[in-house]
Design a protein around this motif. Structure first.
Motif, PDB file in Angstrom:
ATOM      1  N   HIS A   9      -0.665  -4.506   3.034  1.00 47.49           N
ATOM      2  CA  HIS A   9      -1.581  -4.807   4.422  1.00 47.49           C
ATOM      3  C   HIS A   9      -1.952  -3.392   4.996  1.00 47.49           C
ATOM      4  O   HIS A   9      -1.278  -2.499   5.042  1.00 47.49           O
ATOM      5  CB  HIS A   9      -0.646  -5.568   5.572  1.00 47.49           C
ATOM      6  N   ALA A  10      -3.355  -3.380   5.090  1.00 44.46           N
ATOM      7  CA  ALA A  10      -3.845  -2.241   5.931  1.00 44.46           C
ATOM      8  C   ALA A  10      -3.503  -2.107   7.259  1.00 44.46           C
ATOM      9  O   ALA A  10      -2.634  -2.749   8.010  1.00 44.46           O
ATOM     10  CB  ALA A  10      -5.310  -2.615   6.041  1.00 44.46           C
TER      11      ALA A  10
ATOM     12  N   ASP B  40       5.351  -3.304  -0.122  1.00 42.13           N
ATOM     13  CA  ASP B  40       6.348  -3.834  -0.883  1.00 42.13           C
ATOM     14  C   ASP B  40       7.420  -2.851  -1.050  1.00 42.13           C
ATOM     15  O   ASP B  40       7.289  -1.789  -0.865  1.00 42.13           O
ATOM     16  CB  ASP B  40       5.821  -4.505  -2.142  1.00 42.13           C
ATOM     17  N   VAL B  41       8.438  -3.279  -2.024  1.00 41.48           N
ATOM     18  CA  VAL B  41       9.836  -2.622  -1.987  1.00 41.48           C
ATOM     19  C   VAL B  41       9.364  -1.252  -2.915  1.00 41.48           C
ATOM     20  O   VAL B  41      10.202  -0.449  -2.930  1.00 41.48           O
ATOM     21  CB  VAL B  41      10.930  -3.266  -2.629  1.00 41.48           C
ATOM     22  N   ASP B  42       8.360  -1.441  -3.681  1.00 43.35           N
ATOM     23  CA  ASP B  42       7.905   0.085  -4.519  1.00 43.35           C
ATOM     24  C   ASP B  42       6.872   0.755  -3.720  1.00 43.35           C
ATOM     25  O   ASP B  42       6.446   1.805  -4.411  1.00 43.35           O
ATOM     26  CB  ASP B  42       7.565  -0.607  -5.751  1.00 43.35           C
TER      27      ASP B  42
ATOM     28  N   CYS C 128       5.064   6.211   6.879  1.00 44.31           N
ATOM     29  CA  CYS C 128       3.677   5.266   6.734  1.00 44.31           C
ATOM     30  C   CYS C 128       2.708   6.344   6.390  1.00 44.31           C
ATOM     31  O   CYS C 128       2.479   7.238   6.783  1.00 44.31           O
ATOM     32  CB  CYS C 128       3.519   4.560   7.957  1.00 44.31           C
ATOM     33  N   LYS C 129       1.979   5.761   5.305  1.00 44.07           N
ATOM     34  CA  LYS C 129       0.524   6.717   4.831  1.00 44.07           C
ATOM     35  C   LYS C 129      -0.318   6.704   5.780  1.00 44.07           C
ATOM     36  O   LYS C 129      -1.537   7.387   5.727  1.00 44.07           O
ATOM     37  CB  LYS C 129       0.337   6.205   3.516  1.00 44.07           C
ATOM     38  N   HIS C 130      -0.382   5.585   6.627  1.00 44.38           N
ATOM     39  CA  HIS C 130      -1.558   5.737   7.851  1.00 44.38           C
ATOM     40  C   HIS C 130      -1.447   6.760   8.827  1.00 44.38           C
ATOM     41  O   HIS C 130      -2.227   7.819   8.593  1.00 44.38           O
ATOM     42  CB  HIS C 130      -1.339   4.350   8.469  1.00 44.38           C
ATOM     43  N   ARG C 131      -0.594   7.010   9.497  1.00 48.00           N
ATOM     44  CA  ARG C 131      -0.485   8.013  10.693  1.00 48.00           C
ATOM     45  C   ARG C 131       0.822   8.545  10.676  1.00 48.00           C
ATOM     46  O   ARG C 131       1.256   9.207  11.682  1.00 48.00           O
ATOM     47  CB  ARG C 131      -0.836   7.501  11.980  1.00 48.00           C
ATOM     48  N   GLY C 132       1.920   8.170   9.810  1.00 48.75           N
ATOM     49  CA  GLY C 132       3.031   8.765   9.746  1.00 48.75           C
ATOM     50  C   GLY C 132       4.311   8.236  10.349  1.00 48.75           C
ATOM     51  O   GLY C 132       5.324   8.970  10.526  1.00 48.75           O
TER      52      GLY C 132
ATOM     53  N   ASP D 166      -0.296   4.268  -1.110  1.00 56.10           N
ATOM     54  CA  ASP D 166       0.988   3.869  -1.385  1.00 56.10           C
ATOM     55  C   ASP D 166       2.096   4.906  -0.712  1.00 56.10           C
ATOM     56  O   ASP D 166       1.669   6.011  -0.686  1.00 56.10           O
ATOM     57  CB  ASP D 166       1.271   3.508  -2.800  1.00 56.10           C
ATOM     58  N   LEU D 167       3.266   4.054  -0.487  1.00 55.73           N
ATOM     59  CA  LEU D 167       4.372   5.221  -0.179  1.00 55.73           C
ATOM     60  C   LEU D 167       4.703   6.000  -1.383  1.00 55.73           C
ATOM     61  O   LEU D 167       4.532   5.527  -2.424  1.00 55.73           O
ATOM     62  CB  LEU D 167       5.648   4.209   0.386  1.00 55.73           C
TER      63      LEU D 167
END
Ligand code: FES
Length: 491
Positions: A478-479, A471-473, A445-449, A484-485
């Motif tokens: 959602h925040a 989403d799948v890409d 996850c790009k928020h905190r890993g 993006d991943l």
């Protein structure tokens, strides 16, 4: 001690011992467009070793460094010149059989010898001292691993054996001992290497950052912030590759650890020491002249960017040192940084660029004094067309095997299925859509890993930590994540 919770760790100078004790000549920036045989990107141990060997082989060489030579990973090593790399030989035997483990041993032994011979041949005083190296266990539970490592290393022809005798001021459960290893001042050695490369006609430029490598098939162009360079062969020796057509970044895990150089009252243990506990501790002496000596202490490792307590890590390292040694003062403190490959073997060799003439060395796993040297030797052989017995073992082409694993695992997935696939250190969030197409993104996850999880009903990747959803890409739906991943290109 500076053990209080200060905003900054303040004991000793915040620089590596090596950088603090050398006056380094400076080199000009790139002045004109140049055409050379070999362009080397990166002025650390890999780049400089290759530069000097390629110059000896008669190549026109240009080495480009974005900042100053030797100020990157090489300038922040603890400089153990050894074939003893923690616990590695038993694992190599298991993964690659006896031949693979022996290749690693022979290559690193040759690299160590290369440095020792160089120092002797050129009469360089790099404060070199020979000691045994001890990889030690702290408790009986770890002892079987140590014994196994001693057997595996000895079977590779290395001077290794198990010993109960470990000259440290705290109890251990024995060690694998490698006789006749070495410590030295790496910058005193590598400055001499750089000078020799210059004497042989090699060009070195500093403050010249390579922005892009363009492989034209017949030759390569390097776009730099000071103009263009044309080269027949290119070596990417930037530790973590800045040009990566093989997507090696999907395999590499970066880590940091911390080092102190301290003065102690009394004797410094005579050896190189490395513990196999989870957060390792390492020790080595450094002596110059007759009067003064320092003890280098390393440890507190973590994945890069995965620690909020980096100041405390210095403090804990100092507290650990003071627990066992009468520390008079901390002279220097610095952080080290390197990357690992999933199988523990660096990627050294040719990349799959259009010309087949771009080379890389990365994933040296913190053992750059030998692995970086052998990279310079191996890449020189590849470029000069000389057979090298280590080439296939170190080749980054083995990454392709993991890609095959990815293909195999995704072929088994049903349409509409999402799952996490682990490729070496990399966790991927993979989804096969109703049309059979595979969508693969990083599962971090790009928020905190935190890792993301598959939501089969919504067909989304959801993070349990703070609720980010993708989403799948990998696009954010959602925040709190705001990026993006990362996509994974299976190629
Ligand atoms: Fe994923 Fe915070 S780490 S939402």
């Amino acid at each position: 001690m500076g053990g209080e919770m200060t905003a900054q760790y303040q004991d000793g100078a915040h620089t590596s011992l090596w950088l603090a004790t050398t006056t380094r000549p400076s080199y000009a920036e790139l002045q004109d467009r140049l055409t050379v045989d070999v362009a080397i990107i990166g002025g650390g141990i890999v780049g400089l070793t290759a530069a000097s060997l390629l110059c000896q082989a008669g190549k026109r060489v240009l080495l480009l460094e974005a900042r100053r030579l030797l100020t990157g990973v090489t300038g922040h090593t603890t400089a153990k010149l050894t074939t003893s790399h923690g616990l590695i030989y038993a694992s190599l035997r298991e993964q690659f059989g006896d031949d693979g483990a022996r290749t690693y041993a022979v290559a690193n032994q040759a690299a160590m010898q290369h440095v020792l011979d160089y120092l002797e041949r050129h009469d360089i005083d790099a404060d070199m001292q020979r000691f045994p190296s001890y990889t030690y266990a702290l408790d009986d539970e770890q002892r079987p691993q140590i014994e196994e490592e001693a057997r595996a290393a000895a079977a590779c022809g290395l001077p290794a054996s198990f010993s109960e005798e470990v000259p440290l001021p705290f109890p251990t459960a024995g060690a694998v001992v490698f006789q006749d290893q070495a410590v030295y001042h790496p910058l005193k050695y590598l400055q001499a290497v750089a000078e020799q490369a210059s004497v042989l006609g090699g060009q070195i430029v500093e403050h010249t950052r390579v922005l892009q490598v363009i492989d034209e098939g017949s030759h390569c162009l390097l776009a730099t912030d000071h103009g263009l360079v044309q080269a027949a062969d290119v070596i990417v020796a930037t530790n973590y590759p800045i040009y990566d057509p093989d997507f090696l970044y999907t395999q590499l895990a970066t880590h940091m650890s911390y080092a102190l150089a301290v003065r102690v009252d009394g004797d410094i243990p005579p050896g190189l020491f490395y513990s196999v506990e989870e957060g390792f501790h390492s020790l080595r002496p450094y002596r110059w002249g007759q009067q003064d000596a320092l003890m280098l202490v390393g440890g507190e490792p973590h994945k890069t960017g995965h620690a909020d307590d980096t100041v405390q890590r210095y403090q804990r390292l100092e507290a650990w040192t003071r627990q066992y040694f009468p520390v008079r003062e901390v002279a220097y403190h610095w952080a080290t940084h390197d990357s690992d490959t999933p199988d523990g073997v660096p990627y050294i060799g040719r990349m799959t660029s259009p010309s087949g003439r771009v080379y890389v060395a990365t994933g040296l796993k913190g053992w750059g004094m030998t692995q970086g040297t052998l990279a310079g030797m191996l890449l020189t052989d590849l470029i000069t067309g000389k057979e090298n017995p280590w080439a296939s073992f170190y080749s980054p082409a083995r990454v392709e095997k993991q890609r095959a694993q990815f293909r195999e695992e995704t072929e088994k997935m049903a349409p509409g299925e999402g799952k996490i696939i682990e490729l070496g250190h990399t966790k991927l969030a993979v989804y096969r859509d109703d049309d059979g197409r595979v969508h693969a993104v990083s599962a971090v996850c790009k928020h905190r890993g935190c890792p993301v999880h598959w939501n089969a009903a919504e067909r989304t990747w959801d993070c349990h930590c703070h609720g980010s959803r993708y989403d799948v890409d990998g696009h954010i739906i959602h925040a709190p994540a705001s990026a993006d991943l990362e996509p994974y290109r299976a190629r």
